[in-house]
Design a protein around this motif. Structure first.
Motif, PDB file in Angstrom:
ATOM      1  N   VAL A 322     -30.896   4.897  44.748  1.00 17.46           N
ATOM      2  CA  VAL A 322     -29.895   3.838  44.647  1.00 17.46           C
ATOM      3  C   VAL A 322     -30.256   2.675  45.567  1.00 17.46           C
ATOM      4  O   VAL A 322     -30.169   1.504  45.189  1.00 17.46           O
ATOM      5  N   GLU A 323     -30.671   2.984  46.782  1.00 16.06           N
ATOM      6  CA  GLU A 323     -31.056   1.925  47.722  1.00 16.06           C
ATOM      7  C   GLU A 323     -32.263   1.143  47.196  1.00 16.06           C
ATOM      8  O   GLU A 323     -32.346  -0.073  47.355  1.00 16.06           O
ATOM      9  N   THR A 324     -33.194   1.845  46.574  1.00 14.00           N
ATOM     10  CA  THR A 324     -34.352   1.162  45.987  1.00 14.00           C
ATOM     11  C   THR A 324     -33.918   0.227  44.869  1.00 14.00           C
ATOM     12  O   THR A 324     -34.341  -0.937  44.803  1.00 14.00           O
ATOM     13  N   TYR A 325     -33.062   0.704  43.988  1.00  7.56           N
ATOM     14  CA  TYR A 325     -32.628  -0.108  42.863  1.00  7.56           C
ATOM     15  C   TYR A 325     -31.755  -1.274  43.316  1.00  7.56           C
ATOM     16  O   TYR A 325     -31.725  -2.328  42.656  1.00  7.56           O
ATOM     17  N   ALA A 326     -31.049  -1.109  44.425  1.00 11.22           N
ATOM     18  CA  ALA A 326     -30.193  -2.190  44.931  1.00 11.22           C
ATOM     19  C   ALA A 326     -31.013  -3.438  45.256  1.00 11.22           C
ATOM     20  O   ALA A 326     -30.500  -4.561  45.176  1.00 11.22           O
ATOM     21  N   ASP A 327     -32.273  -3.258  45.619  1.00 12.67           N
ATOM     22  CA  ASP A 327     -33.126  -4.409  45.922  1.00 12.67           C
ATOM     23  C   ASP A 327     -33.346  -5.294  44.705  1.00 12.67           C
ATOM     24  O   ASP A 327     -33.709  -6.469  44.836  1.00 12.67           O
ATOM     25  N   ALA A 328     -33.171  -4.734  43.512  1.00  6.85           N
ATOM     26  CA  ALA A 328     -33.363  -5.504  42.280  1.00  6.85           C
ATOM     27  C   ALA A 328     -32.120  -6.284  41.878  1.00  6.85           C
ATOM     28  O   ALA A 328     -32.183  -7.110  40.950  1.00  6.85           O
ATOM     29  N   VAL A 329     -30.994  -6.043  42.536  1.00  4.69           N
ATOM     30  CA  VAL A 329     -29.734  -6.691  42.159  1.00  4.69           C
ATOM     31  C   VAL A 329     -29.699  -8.087  42.780  1.00  4.69           C
ATOM     32  O   VAL A 329     -29.229  -8.293  43.901  1.00  4.69           O
ATOM     33  N   ARG A 330     -30.215  -9.031  42.040  1.00  5.51           N
ATOM     34  CA  ARG A 330     -30.318 -10.417  42.487  1.00  5.51           C
ATOM     35  C   ARG A 330     -30.368 -11.307  41.243  1.00  5.51           C
ATOM     36  O   ARG A 330     -30.599 -10.816  40.130  1.00  5.51           O
ATOM     37  N   PRO A 331     -30.177 -12.602  41.406  1.00  2.08           N
ATOM     38  CA  PRO A 331     -30.206 -13.483  40.225  1.00  2.08           C
ATOM     39  C   PRO A 331     -31.539 -13.375  39.494  1.00  2.08           C
ATOM     40  O   PRO A 331     -32.598 -13.317  40.124  1.00  2.08           O
ATOM     41  N   PRO A 332     -31.511 -13.323  38.187  1.00  2.38           N
ATOM     42  CA  PRO A 332     -32.766 -13.198  37.427  1.00  2.38           C
ATOM     43  C   PRO A 332     -33.616 -14.443  37.557  1.00  2.38           C
ATOM     44  O   PRO A 332     -33.109 -15.562  37.645  1.00  2.38           O
ATOM     45  N   ASP A 333     -34.932 -14.222  37.584  1.00  2.00           N
ATOM     46  CA  ASP A 333     -35.872 -15.341  37.618  1.00  2.00           C
ATOM     47  C   ASP A 333     -35.999 -15.948  36.222  1.00  2.00           C
ATOM     48  O   ASP A 333     -35.167 -15.704  35.358  1.00  2.00           O
ATOM     49  N   GLY A 334     -37.076 -16.669  35.988  1.00  2.00           N
ATOM     50  CA  GLY A 334     -37.269 -17.342  34.708  1.00  2.00           C
ATOM     51  C   GLY A 334     -37.171 -16.414  33.518  1.00  2.00           C
ATOM     52  O   GLY A 334     -37.479 -15.227  33.594  1.00  2.00           O
ATOM     53  N   ASP A 335     -36.750 -16.968  32.414  1.00  3.42           N
ATOM     54  CA  ASP A 335     -36.526 -16.216  31.178  1.00  3.42           C
ATOM     55  C   ASP A 335     -37.870 -15.939  30.495  1.00  3.42           C
ATOM     56  O   ASP A 335     -38.586 -16.873  30.127  1.00  3.42           O
ATOM     57  N   ASP A 336     -38.215 -14.652  30.330  1.00  2.34           N
ATOM     58  CA  ASP A 336     -39.505 -14.311  29.717  1.00  2.34           C
ATOM     59  C   ASP A 336     -39.367 -13.871  28.268  1.00  2.34           C
ATOM     60  O   ASP A 336     -40.307 -13.343  27.685  1.00  2.34           O
ATOM     61  N   ARG A 337     -38.203 -14.089  27.663  1.00  2.00           N
ATOM     62  CA  ARG A 337     -38.006 -13.617  26.295  1.00  2.00           C
ATOM     63  C   ARG A 337     -38.842 -14.401  25.287  1.00  2.00           C
ATOM     64  O   ARG A 337     -38.996 -15.615  25.396  1.00  2.00           O
ATOM     65  N   LEU A 338     -39.347 -13.684  24.329  1.00  2.00           N
ATOM     66  CA  LEU A 338     -40.014 -14.300  23.187  1.00  2.00           C
ATOM     67  C   LEU A 338     -38.963 -14.708  22.168  1.00  2.00           C
ATOM     68  O   LEU A 338     -37.922 -14.054  22.038  1.00  2.00           O
ATOM     69  N   PRO A 339     -39.182 -15.778  21.433  1.00  2.00           N
ATOM     70  CA  PRO A 339     -38.142 -16.297  20.544  1.00  2.00           C
ATOM     71  C   PRO A 339     -37.904 -15.395  19.340  1.00  2.00           C
ATOM     72  O   PRO A 339     -38.742 -14.567  18.976  1.00  2.00           O
ATOM     73  N   ALA A 340     -36.749 -15.575  18.742  1.00  2.00           N
ATOM     74  CA  ALA A 340     -36.495 -14.895  17.471  1.00  2.00           C
ATOM     75  C   ALA A 340     -37.527 -15.345  16.451  1.00  2.00           C
ATOM     76  O   ALA A 340     -37.928 -16.517  16.422  1.00  2.00           O
ATOM     77  N   TRP A 341     -37.965 -14.423  15.611  1.00  2.00           N
ATOM     78  CA  TRP A 341     -38.952 -14.782  14.586  1.00  2.00           C
ATOM     79  C   TRP A 341     -38.398 -15.842  13.640  1.00  2.00           C
ATOM     80  O   TRP A 341     -39.152 -16.654  13.092  1.00  2.00           O
ATOM     81  N   ALA A 342     -37.090 -15.865  13.466  1.00  2.00           N
ATOM     82  CA  ALA A 342     -36.491 -16.883  12.606  1.00  2.00           C
ATOM     83  C   ALA A 342     -36.594 -18.278  13.210  1.00  2.00           C
ATOM     84  O   ALA A 342     -36.423 -19.279  12.502  1.00  2.00           O
ATOM     85  N   ASP A 343     -36.899 -18.358  14.512  1.00  2.00           N
ATOM     86  CA  ASP A 343     -36.921 -19.644  15.209  1.00  2.00           C
ATOM     87  C   ASP A 343     -38.312 -20.089  15.629  1.00  2.00           C
ATOM     88  O   ASP A 343     -38.458 -21.044  16.387  1.00  2.00           O
ATOM     89  N   THR A 344     -39.349 -19.399  15.195  1.00  2.00           N
ATOM     90  CA  THR A 344     -40.703 -19.774  15.574  1.00  2.00           C
ATOM     91  C   THR A 344     -41.525 -20.140  14.347  1.00  2.00           C
ATOM     92  O   THR A 344     -41.287 -19.615  13.249  1.00  2.00           O
ATOM     93  N   ALA A 345     -42.486 -21.031  14.567  1.00  2.00           N
ATOM     94  CA  ALA A 345     -43.385 -21.426  13.466  1.00  2.00           C
ATOM     95  C   ALA A 345     -44.530 -20.449  13.283  1.00  2.00           C
ATOM     96  O   ALA A 345     -45.300 -20.565  12.322  1.00  2.00           O
ATOM     97  N   LEU A 346     -44.670 -19.490  14.187  1.00  2.00           N
ATOM     98  CA  LEU A 346     -45.730 -18.500  14.075  1.00  2.00           C
ATOM     99  C   LEU A 346     -45.507 -17.640  12.829  1.00  2.00           C
ATOM    100  O   LEU A 346     -44.411 -17.123  12.608  1.00  2.00           O
ATOM    101  N   SER A 347     -46.539 -17.464  12.044  1.00  2.00           N
ATOM    102  CA  SER A 347     -46.432 -16.687  10.812  1.00  2.00           C
ATOM    103  C   SER A 347     -46.765 -15.217  11.070  1.00  2.00           C
ATOM    104  O   SER A 347     -47.837 -14.918  11.630  1.00  2.00           O
TER     105      SER A 347
END
Length: 364
Positions: A322-347
């Motif tokens: 629990v103490e180890t995981y508590a160190d991760a409880v902080r504001p998230p950094d930059g968004d690393d999500r890949l876009p929805a396939w419906a929203d990208t021009a990649l085929s």
């Protein structure tokens, strides 16, 4: 065993559930890395899939150039309508670069690539390949609700083996953190995230439409990030969870590269990002301590549950986690999500062709 419902429809296995399912209209996505090559668990998973009438199997593969060709040949030895999608070949990398989508590679990116290639199917099921207790009933259980009007299905199961409780990242990080957030907020997203009996399960299913509409984190936040997207794509009424029984997976150490400590950072970031996007007021000054207090209560509960069942349980070790995981409880950094396939021009076809050409070049 119980028969209670959660905020999302909860489908129980009361002994031998083996529902009818549209397997022939479905693509099964099974991500693998080179460590799975020739392994007993993935061999059992693939041999079991041979007994099912599935429309297609897509294996997004993350492997070195030295291993990719032999891995693809091994996969081709199974009697399956199987496509290998080598995710880290040079042509795929160049293609992603062209669309400003290259970057960190991980399980999430592999599955995102596979979702694009597979989303032309009516239904998709996604599950891991390291399951030692894989059953021919698992895929039908995941797919059945999709043929009954649901759009997204999450698997759940008990993580109990070797006389111990596992699923530590879910039990000691995710579950108490959602509880701590819910204690001070009444946003519906928290009811949704808290309804899943094993939110970090890699096993899920969705319609092709949902697969095209979700953003996917590149690495460790995959499962939680997918739930945040499913909340928007399917909602409470379109979501179900299915009982997959008792699963045995590979286990990770808490510390070290790719350990639970590293994973917790991605899980927490994805969870908090989903909460922020859906109106949750996150008090980061007090949240770490509130998480600790809630998690200690969970440790007491799990200790009692283990004793009730005669299982081994190290409460001090769980409190240390629990103490180890508590160190991760902080504001998230930059968004690393890949876009929805419906929203990208990649085929998706371009991805499929690039991955095939990469494999052909390795084989030649």
């Amino acid at each position: 065993m119980d028969y209670t419902q959660e905020r999302v429809a909860t489908l129980h296995d009361y002994g031998d559930a083996h529902p009818d399912a549209p397997t022939e209209r479905a693509t099964v996505v099974v991500p693998m890395t080179e460590r799975e090559y020739g392994g007993l668990a993935p061999e059992s998973v693939l041999s079991t899939l041979e007994t099912l009438d599935v429309g297609r199997v897509v294996v997004p593969l993350r492997a070195s150039a030295e291993k990719a060709g032999a891995f693809a040949e091994w996969l081709a030895s199974f009697d399956l309508p199987l496509d290998v999608l080598w995710c880290n070949g040079p042509r795929v990398a160049d293609l992603l670069d062209e669309h400003d989508l290259n970057g960190d590679a991980g399980k999430g990116r592999d599955i995102w690539l596979a979702l694009g290639v597979a989303a032309d199917a009516d239904f998709l099921a996604v599950h891991d390949a390291d399951t030692k207790t894989y059953s021919p009933r698992d895929v039908p259980k995941l797919l059945h609700p999709l043929n009954s009007g649901f759009d997204f299905v999450k698997g759940y199961y008990a993580r109990v083996e070797n006389q111990r409780l596992y699923g530590r990242l879910f039990r000691l990080c995710y579950e108490p953190l959602v509880d701590a957030l819910d204690a001070r907020n009444d946003e519906p997203i928290l009811d949704y995230l808290g309804a899943f009996r094993y939110a970090l399960a890699g096993e899920c299913a969705m319609t092709g439409e949902v697969a095209r509409s979700i953003r996917v984190p590149r690495t460790w936040g995959l499962e939680v990030g997918t739930l945040g997207e499913a909340y928007d794509a399917a909602g409470f009424d379109g979501t179900a969870q299915a009982d997959l029984g008792r699963y045995e997976h590979d286990h990770r150490a808490v510390s070290g590269p790719s350990g639970l400590s590293d994973m917790s950072a991605g899980v927490v970031a994805a969870l908090l990002r989903a909460c922020e996007e859906h109106g949750v007021d996150v008090d980061y000054d007090t949240l770490p301590e509130r998480y600790r207090e809630t998690a200690r209560r969970y440790v007491r509960g799990y200790a009692a549950d283990a004793a009730f069942n005669g299982l081994d349980y190290d409460a001090a070790d769980e409190r240390a986690q629990v103490e180890t995981y508590a160190d991760a409880v902080r504001p998230p950094d930059g968004d690393d999500r890949l876009p929805a396939w419906a929203d990208t021009a990649l085929s998706p076809d371009a991805v499929r062709e690039a991955a095939a050409a990469d494999l052909d070049a390795v084989d030649s």
